[in-house]
Design a protein around this motif. Sequence first.
Motif: not given
Lengths: 487, 376
Positions: A244-249, A256-258, A305-306, A309-313
Motif C-alpha cells: 500500500p502506498t496511501d500512507d505517507e510513512s 520502491t518495493m513494488n 515487506m512481509l 512493514v505490511n503484516m497488518e495491511d
Amino acid sequence: MIGTCSAVSCAVAPVAAAPVAALADAGAMAATDIARQVGEGCRTVPLAGHVGFDSLPDQLVNKSVSQGFSFNILCVGETGLGKSTLMDTLFNTKFEGEPATHTQPGVQLRSNTYDLQESNVGLKLTIVSTVGFGDQINKEDSYKPIVEFIDAQFEAYLQEELKIRRVLHAYHDSRIHACLYFIAPTGHSLKSLDLVTMKKLDSKVNIIPIIAKSDAISKSELTKFKIKITSELVSNGVQIYQFPTDDESVAEINGTMNAHLPFAVIGSTEELKIGNKMMKARQYPWGTVQVENEAHCDFVKLREMLIRVNMEDLREQTHSRHYELYRRCKLEEMGFKDTDPDSKPFSLQETYEAKRNEFLGELQKKEEEMRQMFVQRVKEKEAELKEAEKELHEKFDRLKKLHQDEKKKLEDKKKCLDDEVNAFKQRKTAAELLQSQGSQAGGSQTLKRDKEKKKAPHHPTQAGSVAGSCCKLPNCMVKGAMFSGLL
Amino acid sequence: MFCFPAMGHRHCCALGPMDPMRRSPSPCSSRPSSPRTPPCEMLGYVGIEAVLDQLKIKAMKMGFEFNIMVVGQSGLGKSTMVNTLFKSKMWKSTVQGLGTPTPQTLKLQSVTHVIEEKGVKLKLTVTDTPGFGDQINNDKCWDPILGYISEQYERYLQEEILITRQRHIPDTRVHCCIYFVPPTGHCLRPLDIEFLQRLCRTVNVVPVIARADSLTIEERETFRRRIQHNLRTHCIEVYPQKCFDEDINDRILNSKIRDRIPFAVVGADREHLVNGRCVLGRKTKWGIIEVENLAHCEFPLLRDLLIRSHLQDLKDITHNVHYENYRVCRLNESHLLPRGPGWVNLAQTPAGPLAAPQPSKACQQDQEDSKDDDEY
C-alpha cells in the motif's frame, strides 16, 4: 478563554469563530428519533487543555498485545523449490517437518501452527504448504485443493460470524493472509501451471510471487526474467498484491518495493563464517551466497515487506476485501439480497421465509409428481397383470376344451369298447347256452342253441360285418360258419 | 533409513481435497505455549513487534469513536461535567430561563464533535437526557433511554448483516453511561436503583455523585459506602465489572477503582486564578473548589478512568459483551439468520449463560442474566 489546539476541519460547514453559537443550533434534535449528525456536519471543537485521549492508540495496542496476533502464510510451489527452508530462514527458526517425496498422487496441503514470541508480542503463525504440487502428469486439477482450502477457511469464519452465540474476538483466525507463490528459476517465463493457479487464486488471497532458488540465475538473466514475469502477469490479468502506498510513512518504501516484485530469494539455515561474523549463507566451490546481502538476493526485502512493514495491511486486506467478497458471493448464492426492486431493505428474515416457502412449494410439487408417477406405474402394472390374467384364462379355456375333447373321444372309445364287450358277452352267454342245450338235448338242441347262438350274436352283425369280428373264440367262429352255411 | 509415509507426520495434519473443513489444531487462546501448538525459539530478531507500530499507524489514520451518555435529573451539572471532561464547549450549559417550560417528556439529545490531540482524532458523541426523573410520576422513565441504546445496537446489527457491508461500520453504540446521583447523603433512591438495575445489563454504567461540593469529605465517604452497599444488595454491576477482569494486574487495578466508585465529582468550566495558576474551578464565598485537585474532588479519577486508561476497554466490553448479548436475544426472537439446510455449523441456542470475554471465567452477571432470560 479558549486556547486553540490544532483544529482539523472535517465539517462541511466552516467552523465558526464562536463555536458556542454554532453549538446552539447543532444541539437540540427531535424527540425520540434522533437524527445523528454523522460525518458531514460534524464540528471540530478546539480543546482548552490536555484531555488525555492521545493515549488511545497505546490503549488499543496494549489490548491487541494481550490478545495476541495470528498470521497465516500459504506457500504454493513445486516440490523441491525450498519452501520450508525459506520459512525457516524468514522466521529464524527451525520448524518441524520432513521433506515430501515427488510421488504424491494429488496435491495436498499441510498446515502447521507455531507460537512465536518476541519481546511482548505473541504471534500465532500458521504455515500451510502444498505437497505434491506440480508432480503429477495431469496437472489440470492441481489448483483445486488450494482453492478449496482457502474457501474452507473463509467458510469457517463465516460460520462463526453467523452463529447466534459467537466468540469472534477469541476466534483463532485461520484465513490465509498471504500467499507466497514460488516460481521455478528457469530464467525464461512463467509456466502455464503457474499462470492458471495464480489466476484462480488472485481474487481469494493476497499473492506475492517470489522467484525461488534464485542463486541459479545470473544477475542479467534475473532482470530479464523479472520483466518477463511481470509482463506475463499483467497481460493475463493476474492481480498480485501491491504494497500500500496511501500512507505517507510507508508510501515511499512500499513504492520502491513494488517495483522489485517478484522478489528473488534464497533460503538457507546454515550459518557460515564470513569475515568475522556468522551469517546465513550457501557455500559453493566458486563462492558463497549470503542470504542477507541485498546485492545477492532480495531476501531482506521480502522480510521487510512481509513482516516488518505490511503484516497488518495483509491481514486487513484479507478481512475487508477477500473475505467480504467471499461472504457476499456466498450469501447471494443462498439467495439473500439487500434491497428488493422497490428499494426497501430486505430483512434476511423475509428472504429466508420466501426461500423457505419456495423450497416447500418445490417439495410439494415433487411430491405431486412422484405421486402421479406412482399412480401411472400402478395403472400400467395393473393393465399388464390384467393382460396376463386374460391370457391365462384363455389358455385355461383352451386346455379345458382340449381336455374335454380328449375326454369325449375317450368316452366314445370306451363306449365302443363297452359295446363290443357287451356284444361279446352276449354271444358268449348265448354260445354257452347253446352248448349246454346241445349237450343236454342231443343234436337238435345244440342246433337250436347254435342257431340261437348264431342268431343272437349275428343280429348285430347282420349289417354285414363278419361274424368273426364280434366273436373271437375260434370254436365259435367255426361253428358259426358251419351253421350259417346250414341256414 | 525409513521411508516417509504420504501422511501422518508428527505435528501436522495433512489436509486432502476431501477434508476442507479441518483447521489447524490450535485452540483459541492467545497465551503462549498452549499444549498443542509448539512454541518456537527464534534464533534471531525477526521483527514481529513492528506490527504494533503498523497497528498504531492504522488506528491513527482511521480515527477513534466514542459515544457517551449522561443521565440524571436536571440541575445536577451534566452538561457542565461533559464540558469539563473534554475541555471544550460541548454543550451550552442549560440554565432554565424563566420562560422556558420544563420538558414534559424525556427527550434525548445528541451532539457529535471531532476533537484532536497530538494527531489522534476522536469523534465524540454525547447524548443528554433532559427530563429524566423530573416528572411527578417517573414510572418507566428509563424506557426511552433503553430504547435509544437498543436502537443503536439494532442499527449496528443491521449494518453487520448486510450482504455488501461497509469497510468500517459507523459505531453509534453507547460505550459508557454516566449516571449522576444527587448528593442527598443518605443512600440510593428507588428511582436510582430501578434505573441502574436495568441499565447495567445493557451498557457500561459509571455512577458518580454529582455536585459533591455540597458534601464534606466524611459525608462523602459515608455516602459512598452506603451506595456501594446498595449496589451490592441489589446485584448491580457497574463498570468496571468484576467478571471481566482478564488477569491479575487488571484485577488489582480495577479493585482500586471499584473501591472509589462512585466518584464524587464537581464540574466547572470557568477558570480562576489560584496561587498564580489558572485552574478550572467553582468560586464560592468560602473558597475556590479546584476541579483538578484530588483533595477537593475526584474528577481527575473519573477523567482518567474514562479517557486515559479505560476508553478502549469500555469500547471492547460494549462490542464483545453487551452487543453480543443483544444480538443473541434479537436473533433468537426474530430468526434473522438462515437456519436451514446448508448451514451446517450454526450453533443451537441452549439456555445457558450469555457471552463473557473470557469463556473460562464464571460470571455473576451471567447468572443474573440467565435468570432474566427465563422471563422473556
